[in-house]
Design a protein around this motif. Sequence first.
Motif, mmCIF file in Angstrom:
data_model
loop_
_atom_site.group_PDB
_atom_site.id
_atom_site.type_symbol
_atom_site.label_atom_id
_atom_site.label_comp_id
_atom_site.label_asym_id
_atom_site.label_seq_id
_atom_site.Cartn_x
_atom_site.Cartn_y
_atom_site.Cartn_z
ATOM 1 N N TYR A 1 0.829 -1.204 0.000
ATOM 2 C CA TYR A 1 0.000 0.000 0.000
ATOM 3 C C TYR A 1 0.867 1.259 0.000
ATOM 4 C CZ TYR A 1 -3.777 -3.240 1.025
ATOM 5 O OH TYR A 1 -4.676 -4.266 0.953
ATOM 6 N N ALA A 2 2.017 1.190 0.668
ATOM 7 C CA ALA A 2 2.947 2.314 0.642
ATOM 8 C C ALA A 2 3.466 2.549 -0.775
ATOM 9 C CB ALA A 2 4.108 2.054 1.600
ATOM 10 N N LEU A 3 3.721 1.453 -1.501
ATOM 11 C CA LEU A 3 4.162 1.581 -2.893
ATOM 12 C C LEU A 3 3.100 2.264 -3.738
ATOM 13 C CD1 LEU A 3 5.882 -1.792 -3.889
ATOM 14 C CD2 LEU A 3 6.953 0.438 -3.601
ATOM 15 N N LEU A 4 1.844 1.841 -3.566
ATOM 16 C CA LEU A 4 0.759 2.434 -4.333
ATOM 17 C C LEU A 4 0.614 3.910 -3.988
ATOM 18 C CD1 LEU A 4 -1.535 2.159 -6.327
ATOM 19 C CD2 LEU A 4 -2.995 1.315 -4.479
ATOM 20 N N GLY A 5 0.724 4.256 -2.708
ATOM 21 C CA GLY A 5 0.650 5.659 -2.305
ATOM 22 C C GLY A 5 1.775 6.477 -2.913
ATOM 23 N N THR A 6 2.992 5.904 -2.953
ATOM 24 C CA THR A 6 4.126 6.598 -3.571
ATOM 25 C C THR A 6 3.881 6.808 -5.058
ATOM 26 O OG1 THR A 6 5.640 5.605 -1.966
ATOM 27 C CG2 THR A 6 6.606 6.502 -3.984
ATOM 28 N N ALA A 7 3.349 5.786 -5.725
ATOM 29 C CA ALA A 7 3.066 5.900 -7.159
ATOM 30 C C ALA A 7 2.048 7.008 -7.433
ATOM 31 C CB ALA A 7 2.557 4.567 -7.694
ATOM 32 N N LEU A 8 1.011 7.094 -6.606
ATOM 33 C CA LEU A 8 0.001 8.144 -6.789
ATOM 34 C C LEU A 8 0.601 9.523 -6.531
ATOM 35 C CD1 LEU A 8 -3.055 6.388 -5.090
ATOM 36 C CD2 LEU A 8 -2.751 6.851 -7.532
ATOM 37 N N ALA A 9 1.505 9.619 -5.552
ATOM 38 C CA ALA A 9 2.161 10.894 -5.275
ATOM 39 C C ALA A 9 3.022 11.337 -6.455
ATOM 40 C CB ALA A 9 3.012 10.777 -4.008
ATOM 41 N N VAL A 10 3.739 10.381 -7.059
ATOM 42 C CA VAL A 10 4.552 10.702 -8.238
ATOM 43 C C VAL A 10 3.663 11.139 -9.402
ATOM 44 C CG1 VAL A 10 6.147 9.773 -9.956
ATOM 45 C CG2 VAL A 10 6.428 9.175 -7.548
ATOM 46 N N LEU A 11 2.512 10.477 -9.555
ATOM 47 C CA LEU A 11 1.575 10.868 -10.605
ATOM 48 C C LEU A 11 1.095 12.300 -10.389
ATOM 49 C CD1 LEU A 11 -0.151 10.152 -13.070
ATOM 50 C CD2 LEU A 11 -1.864 9.208 -11.506
ATOM 51 N N GLY A 12 0.745 12.633 -9.154
ATOM 52 C CA GLY A 12 0.333 14.001 -8.851
ATOM 53 C C GLY A 12 1.437 15.008 -9.127
ATOM 54 N N LEU A 13 2.686 14.627 -8.796
ATOM 55 C CA LEU A 13 3.822 15.515 -9.062
ATOM 56 C C LEU A 13 3.977 15.766 -10.552
ATOM 57 C CD1 LEU A 13 6.359 16.989 -7.937
ATOM 58 C CD2 LEU A 13 7.601 14.848 -8.243
ATOM 59 N N GLY A 14 3.843 14.698 -11.356
ATOM 60 C CA GLY A 14 3.980 14.861 -12.795
ATOM 61 C C GLY A 14 2.890 15.731 -13.389
ATOM 62 N N LEU A 15 1.648 15.576 -12.890
ATOM 63 C CA LEU A 15 0.533 16.367 -13.413
ATOM 64 C C LEU A 15 0.647 17.839 -13.026
ATOM 65 C CD1 LEU A 15 -2.401 13.881 -12.711
ATOM 66 C CD2 LEU A 15 -1.384 14.432 -14.929
ATOM 67 N N LEU A 16 1.252 18.098 -11.863
ATOM 68 C CA LEU A 16 1.368 19.473 -11.371
ATOM 69 C C LEU A 16 2.754 20.057 -11.619
ATOM 70 C CD1 LEU A 16 -0.479 19.066 -7.941
ATOM 71 C CD2 LEU A 16 -1.394 20.023 -10.066
ATOM 72 N N GLY A 17 3.561 19.365 -12.427
ATOM 73 C CA GLY A 17 4.939 19.783 -12.622
ATOM 74 C C GLY A 17 5.084 21.213 -13.113
ATOM 75 N N GLY A 18 4.187 21.649 -13.989
ATOM 76 C CA GLY A 18 4.281 22.996 -14.534
ATOM 77 C C GLY A 18 4.055 24.080 -13.509
ATOM 78 N N ARG A 19 3.459 23.727 -12.366
ATOM 79 C CA ARG A 19 3.188 24.725 -11.332
ATOM 80 C C ARG A 19 4.282 24.794 -10.268
ATOM 81 N NH1 ARG A 19 -3.316 23.826 -10.151
ATOM 82 N NH2 ARG A 19 -3.998 24.037 -12.334
ATOM 83 N N LEU A 20 5.257 23.922 -10.372
ATOM 84 C CA LEU A 20 6.342 23.947 -9.400
ATOM 85 C C LEU A 20 7.216 25.173 -9.634
ATOM 86 C CD1 LEU A 20 7.464 20.199 -9.476
ATOM 87 C CD2 LEU A 20 6.140 21.343 -7.691
#
Length: 286
Positions: free
Chosen positions: A138-157
């Motif tokens: 479950y920690a792996l899945l949570g990390t994967a979702l966090a990375v997905l969110g980072l990629g989608l919001l990358g332009g706002r960093l």
Amino acid sequence: MVCALGASVCFGTATVLQAMATREAGPGEGDGAGEGAAFAVTLLLRAVRQWRYIAGLALDGLGFLLQIAALRSVPIYAVGAALASSLAVTAVVSARLLRVRLSGSEWGAVGVVCAGMALLGIASGTEGDRGGPAALKYALLGTALAVLGLGLLGGRLPERGRALALGLGAGFGFGVVEVAVRLIDSLALPDLIANPAAYALLVGGGAAFLSLTSALQRGSVTAATAGMVIGETIGPALVGVVWLGDRTREGLGWVAVLGFAVAVAGALALARFGEAPANSAPDSIS
């Protein structure tokens, strides 16, 4: 280790072939020099018509299969270091096909990577036989979702450090794939559906590619690739040793640590080859 090194050769060569195809595709008349989604899609459609791009995709697929085979046989730390060493392959192939001139220090870094992998080959034991705590999937899945969110919001960093952050995110995503492969015990469909690690593998892989693409489009290639190398090697290696039971050959733990550090350091020195140089003339090969 043969599978891990084979995956490294496939990924490193694919990078150069895809760069050559993308360069030959180039922007067409009326495309302008934009960097928006429409421009990227148009460039991709042109690139896939190039045989080099298709060959690169085929090598990526073969490399992924070899990576899975390696992860089922040798410790994660050895596979992670081997994948990072694909930058050495890219550098050498770039020198031949893209006429990229490597400095003496870069040739030295290639040698350092090879030395590190040789030490790992000597010291690596078999993969661990532990499944880790139940929460790990479950920690792996949570990390994967966090990375997905980072990629989608990358332009706002914030622009400062954006490439490094996205590169780290991509590395974590690829690291999720490495660990998830070890946590999938059965390929039967009912077991896959019930296993969070299977979802983590799919989401982590897709999120990693998204984050890396965004990083390379929006910032320093060197910073993005350095972040990716760190993210995909150190974390997964620790998970393998601490929770999955990865070990070295008896009495050779220090050799494995030295080889891992040397291989990763050499890869970081070659980080600019995370994307083949854009201002080099490719050799004509038919």
